[in-house]
Enzyme design. Structure first.
Site, PDB file in Angstrom:
ATOM      1  N   GLU A  39       0.623  -0.963  -0.114  1.00  0.00           N
ATOM      2  CA  GLU A  39      -0.075   0.051   0.290  1.00  0.00           C
ATOM      3  C   GLU A  39       0.976   1.275  -0.153  1.00  0.00           C
ATOM      4  OE1 GLU A  39      -3.228   0.408   3.227  1.00  0.00           O
ATOM      5  OE2 GLU A  39      -4.273  -1.700   2.410  1.00  0.00           O
ATOM      6  N   ASP A  40       2.024   1.161   0.691  1.00  0.00           N
ATOM      7  CA  ASP A  40       2.630   2.394   0.698  1.00  0.00           C
ATOM      8  C   ASP A  40       4.127   2.210   0.061  1.00  0.00           C
ATOM      9  OD1 ASP A  40       0.329   3.315   2.728  1.00  0.00           O
ATOM     10  OD2 ASP A  40       1.979   2.426   4.335  1.00  0.00           O
TER      11      ASP A  40
END
Length: 287
Positions: free
Chosen positions: A155-156
């Site tokens: 996600e990051d």
């Protein structure tokens, strides 16, 4: 004696500063000895009236001046060092063959998150370390603990699921994928995280209600680590800290309570775990 025991025994006053410094003070009836993980700074000390110690691990200074004890702790800088020590200590009981995997996963996550920070400004790696530590306390499987360290990479960062599968294994990649938002949500969030916040959270709530107990535990550990940080940050910075989020406090409350319901749903529920009960307590404390 470790520093927490020393503070508990001798310090009866605590003062929190807005810059993240906490000061403990009190009196000692007799000269104290150097605490664990502290170094005596003889070049700054003037015995017998003044003694000074420093700990890089704890991000603390300790002074003893004419029997008066003062401990200066930089809480935010200390967090990830102390959590790492705690993680290493808890993992010490695991099989030796598993330790290289843990070290590699930590180093990998730390490297990929190196430019990231939490909303409070602390290094991002403190969060996956928290998640892994919570899972260790649940006696989770080795693979689930590694997934805890790696859970936010897709996600990051630029890391994809295929990279995690190649570097570790299919099971760990599946765990990470299970707590990762779909790509279409991530792409939309890159444009405006606030606009599709509720759609993303509703998807997660539904998915966790159907998940197995291991995935629920991984997600619960993530939410518990987040809410503990949130409680600490609001205590330090006040209610204005909510302004840093993509949704207001009332929506955050809806999300956390809905996640609790999902974790408690079905035959694969995790209601009896320590993580679930701690999360439940934190939700009541915060909201």
């Amino acid at each position: 004696m470790n520093i927490r025991e020393l503070i508990s025994q001798y310090c009866d006053k605590t003062e929190k500063k807005g810059n993240g410094i906490t000061i403990y003070s009190g009196s000692a009836p007799e000269p104290i000895e150097t605490p664990e993980l502290f170094a005596y700074l003889d070049f700054l000390s003037d015995e017998p009236s003044r003694k000074i110690w420093h700990s890089d691990d704890y991000r603390m200074f300790l002074t003893e001046i004419d029997g008066k004890i003062t401990v200066y702790e930089h809480v935010r800088l200390a967090n990830y060092r102390i959590q790492l020590l705690d993680l290493q200590e808890k993992y010490g009981e695991k099989k030796e063959k598993e330790l290289p995997d843990l070290a590699d996963a930590f180093a990998f996550a730390n490297r990929e998150h190196k430019n990231d920070t939490r909303k409070s400004g602390t290094p991002y790696i403190t969060h996956p370390m928290d998640v892994a530590s919570i899972l260790l306390k649940e006696n989770a499987s080795h693979e689930l603990v590694l997934a805890g360290l790696l859970h936010d990479l897709v996600e990051d960062t630029d890391v994809d699921i295929e990279t995690i599968e190649r570097r570790y294994n299919q099971n760990i990649a599946d765990y990470v994928d299970a707590v990762t938002e779909p790509e279409e949500f991530r792409q939309a969030a890159n444009e405006d995280k606030a606009q599709n916040w509720k759609d993303r959270k509703e998807y997660t709530i539904r998915k966790m209600a159907r998940a197995n107990s291991e995935i629920k535990l991984l997600s619960c550990a993530d939410k518990l680590a987040n809410i503990r940080d949130l409680i600490c940050d609001i205590r330090m910075e006040g209610e204005g800290f909510w302004d840093k989020f993509n949704a207001p406090k009332e929506d955050q409350e809806w999300y956390y309570r809905s996640m609790l319901e999902s974790f408690a749903t079905g035959p694969q529920n995790i209601k009896e775990t320590r993580a679930y009960r701690d999360l439940e307590e934190c939700v009541e404390q915060l909201f």
